[in-house]
Design an enzyme around this catalytic site. Structure first.
Site, PDB file in Angstrom:
ATOM      1  N   PHE A  16       1.007  -0.713  -0.465  1.00  9.00           N
ATOM      2  CA  PHE A  16      -0.330  -0.071  -0.020  1.00  9.00           C
ATOM      3  C   PHE A  16       0.695   1.363  -0.305  1.00  9.00           C
ATOM      4  O   PHE A  16       1.186   1.469   0.714  1.00  9.00           O
ATOM      5  CB  PHE A  16      -0.699   0.088   1.382  1.00  9.00           C
ATOM      6  N   ASP A  55       9.146   2.876   1.160  1.00  8.72           N
ATOM      7  CA  ASP A  55       8.233   3.279   1.662  1.00  8.72           C
ATOM      8  C   ASP A  55       8.122   3.236   3.554  1.00  8.72           C
ATOM      9  O   ASP A  55       7.687   2.397   3.500  1.00  8.72           O
ATOM     10  CB  ASP A  55       7.022   3.380   0.601  1.00  8.72           C
ATOM     11  N   LYS A  95       2.752  10.333   8.304  1.00  8.56           N
ATOM     12  CA  LYS A  95       2.081   9.740   9.313  1.00  8.56           C
ATOM     13  C   LYS A  95       3.021  10.506  11.026  1.00  8.56           C
ATOM     14  O   LYS A  95       2.750  11.442  11.475  1.00  8.56           O
ATOM     15  CB  LYS A  95       2.434   8.141   9.926  1.00  8.56           C
TER      16      LYS A  95
END
Length: 404
Positions: A138, A223, A252
């Site tokens: 993702f 990532d 995040k």
């Protein structure tokens, strides 16, 4: 406006692409939240690995308050001091030489993918455009990043996906080897898959990807949107693996709750992003960068990073205790305080039901797909909160109906 919104108002006013839980939190402090009715909850979700220092951490509140009284926004027609301070800190703390700021992880990944293709185009030619990613990955919700992500459910119904993207099997180096060739511009991978089920990368797999990238003049993109900024017990996960990427994305926890993303890379790669090749109106916003700097400096302290492993051990100990009681988990895995507990066949696809049951017990947690409970709490969550929250999870699992 004298009006108190309710959960029902979400269905009335907002698009139905989310299905939030019944409660509406209104206040948070540390690892605890309170809803509109004053009910208290322990937070194991952390805003999906965002609230790495819990809610309303004093250092972040101070940074936001101070910067909010000085300068909010300029756009990238100008630079600003908070952005430069944060960029310098990230460069001095990592492999990187240069930083690009965005508003989110998806945008950071979009920038990374564009940079990789631009680098290959300028250095080797337009033919070198293949991107190798992995199933169950993702990387965001933009059209480029959701296509590179390896989950078809996120691209269904939106038309043809961009070309030049292929997917291998995560933690299977031979699968990657079959896909990487002279036309490959980038290999993109999460060191720890988050949405795909909380699966840590095998060290040999990640090292092998580094070798493949070098062999075929491709760029290795890590990532670390979900697993970075202290989540694994290192400032970034690549440090614990001993595998250095060419490009790293972060978001995040980077802002501790304030929206910000970043793409980090080397001078060699960065030079192809000349003026006008990419941009972001809000990227490098002074408010976001001031808060992010406070977050990075606090999370990067040795005592905070060392505490991640200690807390992770308590989580695993408690999950094993629950498993011994209910025989509910097939696997408990993860890295640091990104932990997944996969239900066995008896509890098949009970993830969403467990979230709802946990709310009733006063606990907030996450799922990663229908079958995996995901834990991404504050990196400084008190031990007492962990054990109390796990007692609530125990009670929640005890209420599940396995007959339906």
């Amino acid at each position: 406006m004298d009006w108190t919104p309710s959960r029902e108002d979400f269905n009335h006013y907002m698009l139905p692409n989310y299905n939030p839980q019944a409660v509406v939190p209104v206040r948070g402090e540390g690892s605890r939240l309170w809803d509109q009715d004053g009910e208290e909850y322990i937070d194991f979700a952390g805003g999906i690995a965002v609230n790495a220092l819990g809610h309303c951490h004093p250092a972040l509140v101070e940074a936001l308050t101070t910067q909010g009284q000085q300068l909010w926004h300029l756009s990238n027609v100008y630079t600003n001091e908070p952005a430069l301070r944060l960029a310098r800190t990230l460069v001095e703390s990592t492999f990187a030489d240069k930083v690009f700021f965005s508003n989110s992880g998806g945008e950071a990944n979009e920038a990374a993918l564009k940079l990789a293709r631009r680098y290959a185009h300028d250095k080797f030619g337009a033919h070198k455009d293949r991107i190798v990613s992995f199933r169950r990955s993702f990387h965001g919700r933009t059209w480029f990043t959701v296509s590179v992500g390896g989950q078809e459910k996120y691209t269904q119904g939106f038309g043809p996906v961009p070309g030049g993207i292929v997917h291998g099997e995560y933690n299977n180096l031979e699968s990657a080897r079959e896909l990487v060739d002279a036309n490959t511009c980038a290999i993109m991978v999460e060191p720890v898959q988050g949405e795909g089920g909380v699966t840590p990368g095998d060290p040999a797999f990640l090292a092998g990807l580094r070798q493949l990238a070098d062999e075929y003049d491709a760029l290795l993109i890590f990532d670390e949107v979900q697993c970075g900024v202290g989540r694994t017990g290192e400032l970034y996960a690549y440090m614990g693996y001993g595998v250095t990427p060419d490009i790293l994305t972060s978001a995040k926890a980077l802002g501790g709750g304030f929206p910000i993303g970043a793409m980090l890379t080397t001078d060699k790669v960065a030079e192809v992003f000349v003026v006008g090749t990419h941009g972001s109106t809000y990227g490098g916003n002074p408010l976001a960068c001031a808060v992010a700097l406070a977050a990075v400096e606090t999370i990067g302290r040795p005592d905070v990073l060392a505490g991640v492993a200690q807390r992770a051990e308590i989580f695993r100990e408690e999950l094993e205790r629950i498993n011994a009681k209910y025989d509910c988990f097939a696997d408990i895995r993860g890295k640091g305080l990104l932990i997944g507990a996969e239900f066995n066949e008896r509890y098949h696809e009970q993830g969403r039901a467990t979230l709802a049951a946990a709310i009733k017990q006063g606990l907030m947690l996450l799922a990663a797909g229908p079958n995996v409970l995901r834990f991404a709490p504050s990196l400084i969550i008190p031990e007492d909160d962990i054990r109390e929250g796990m007692a609530k999870l125990d009670a929640a699992i005890g209420t599940l109906d396995l007959t339906s």
